[in-house]
Design a protein around this motif. Structure first.
Motif, short mmCIF file in Angstrom:
data_model
loop_
_atom_site.label_atom_id
_atom_site.label_comp_id
_atom_site.label_asym_id
_atom_site.label_seq_id
_atom_site.Cartn_x
_atom_site.Cartn_y
_atom_site.Cartn_z
N TRP A 60 0.83 -1.20 0.00
CA TRP A 60 0.00 0.00 0.00
C TRP A 60 0.86 1.26 0.00
O TRP A 60 0.55 2.23 -0.68
N ARG A 61 1.97 1.24 0.74
CA ARG A 61 2.86 2.40 0.75
C ARG A 61 3.43 2.66 -0.65
O ARG A 61 3.61 3.81 -1.05
N LEU A 62 3.69 1.58 -1.37
CA LEU A 62 4.21 1.72 -2.73
C LEU A 62 3.12 2.10 -3.72
O LEU A 62 3.37 2.82 -4.69
N LEU A 63 1.92 1.63 -3.45
CA LEU A 63 0.79 1.88 -4.35
C LEU A 63 0.17 3.26 -4.14
O LEU A 63 -0.35 3.86 -5.09
N SER A 68 -4.62 7.41 -6.69
CA SER A 68 -5.65 8.24 -7.32
C SER A 68 -5.95 7.76 -8.74
O SER A 68 -7.11 7.65 -9.14
N ALA A 69 -4.90 7.47 -9.50
CA ALA A 69 -5.08 7.00 -10.87
C ALA A 69 -5.77 5.63 -10.88
O ALA A 69 -6.65 5.37 -11.72
N CYS A 70 -5.38 4.77 -9.95
CA CYS A 70 -5.97 3.43 -9.86
C CYS A 70 -7.45 3.50 -9.51
O CYS A 70 -8.29 2.86 -10.16
N CYS A 169 -5.37 -6.07 -7.87
CA CYS A 169 -4.56 -7.29 -7.79
C CYS A 169 -3.64 -7.47 -9.00
O CYS A 169 -2.67 -8.23 -8.92
N SER A 170 -3.94 -6.80 -10.09
CA SER A 170 -3.07 -6.92 -11.26
C SER A 170 -2.02 -5.82 -11.32
O SER A 170 -1.19 -5.79 -12.23
N HIS A 171 -2.06 -4.92 -10.33
CA HIS A 171 -1.08 -3.84 -10.30
C HIS A 171 0.31 -4.42 -10.01
O HIS A 171 0.47 -5.32 -9.19
N GLU A 172 1.31 -3.88 -10.67
CA GLU A 172 2.66 -4.43 -10.56
C GLU A 172 3.19 -4.41 -9.14
O GLU A 172 3.97 -5.29 -8.73
N VAL A 173 2.76 -3.45 -8.34
CA VAL A 173 3.20 -3.38 -6.95
C VAL A 173 2.68 -4.58 -6.16
O VAL A 173 3.38 -5.12 -5.29
N VAL A 174 1.46 -5.01 -6.47
CA VAL A 174 0.83 -6.11 -5.75
C VAL A 174 1.33 -7.47 -6.25
O VAL A 174 1.51 -8.40 -5.47
N THR A 175 1.55 -7.57 -7.55
CA THR A 175 1.95 -8.86 -8.12
C THR A 175 3.42 -9.22 -7.88
O THR A 175 3.85 -10.31 -8.23
N LYS A 176 4.17 -8.33 -7.27
CA LYS A 176 5.59 -8.61 -7.01
C LYS A 176 5.78 -9.77 -6.06
O LYS A 176 6.74 -10.52 -6.17
N THR A 177 4.87 -9.91 -5.10
CA THR A 177 4.98 -11.00 -4.13
C THR A 177 3.69 -11.80 -4.05
O THR A 177 2.60 -11.23 -4.18
#
Length: 244
Positions: A60-63, A68-70, A169-177
């Protein structure tokens, strides 16, 4: 726009490790368009492991800088999926154009800001399930007022769940782990379930109160009508008496 699958609360989400987890089905990006479930099937936020809670907060800190865009994409897609939502935002924008004193919480732009703030507050309550659930249900119940004037219905929460699950869930920040992907799917599923629960609970109260008011009003009207008829009967009776 491609046709969305029904976001059914009655089906549970599973992963490759068994019936208690969450699966990544139908996507190459580590995110499923999994279906929402009742809390009895998917558990509660307390079922998240320590590492999953850590993954939620870190991702969340990274996202957040891109939140806002998401969230804008999510709400715009919801407008397309549900014309009722588009109409609500449109009406709110018209009202907002003539009122610059305060933020109109019903507009799309303010919804985006409030959603970001909401996730800040929500993730801070991961270790307090009562506060966590109360916070979500409060948002759901606050939307019950839209059911009468704007035809807001429970299926809108399900559409929101479908879209949010896909986008977040498809955001690159979330899919990293893997842990972050699992945790966000669980969080969103519970979030939508509780939003809908708060909305439907408040709606039942509104209907109950409305029904009670109508019954009471009906009793008053019946009593007044009876009183009027009795007066008329006495007048008619007096007129038929012989003059003395």
């Amino acid at each position: 726009m491609r046709r969305m699958a029904k976001y059914d609360r009655s089906n549970s989400m599973q992963d490759a490790h068994g019936p208690n987890g969450l699966a990544r089905r139908g996507t190459q990006r580590g995110c499923s368009r999994s279906k929402s479930t009742r809390r009895g099937n998917l558990g509660t936020i307390a079922s998240l492991t320590f590492s999953q809670k850590q993954a939620l907060n870190l991702s969340w800190r990274l996202l957040k800088p891109q939140a806002s865009a998401c969230f804008r994409k999510i709400f715009l897609e919801l407008e397309i999926a549900s014309p009722k939502v588009k109409q609500i935002f449109y009406k709110a924008a018209l009202v907002d154009a003539f009122n610059k004193d305060d933020d109109n919480t019903a507009t799309l732009e303010v919804h985006i800001k409030l959603t970001t703030k909401f996730f800040d507050e929500l993730l801070a309550t991961l270790d307090d399930e009562n506060e966590f659930v109360a916070k979500i249900r409060g948002i759901g119940s606050a939307h019950a007022i839209l059911a009468k004037g704007s035809n807001f219905s429970s299926d809108i929460w399900e559409r929101l769940g479908e879209i949010a699950m896909e986008r977040v869930c498809s955001h690159e920040v979330v899919t990293k782990t893997r842990e972050a992907s699992r945790a966000w799917r669980t969080l969103i599923a519970i979030l939508i379930d509780e939003l809908r629960g708060g909305f439907e609970g408040e709606l039942r109260q509104h209907r109950k109160s409305s029904s009670t008011d109508q019954i009471e009003m009906g009793k008053v009207e019946d009593e007044e009508e009876l009183h009027s008829k009795l007066q008329q009967l006495r007048m008619d009776y007096n007129q038929t008496l012989p003059y003395t």
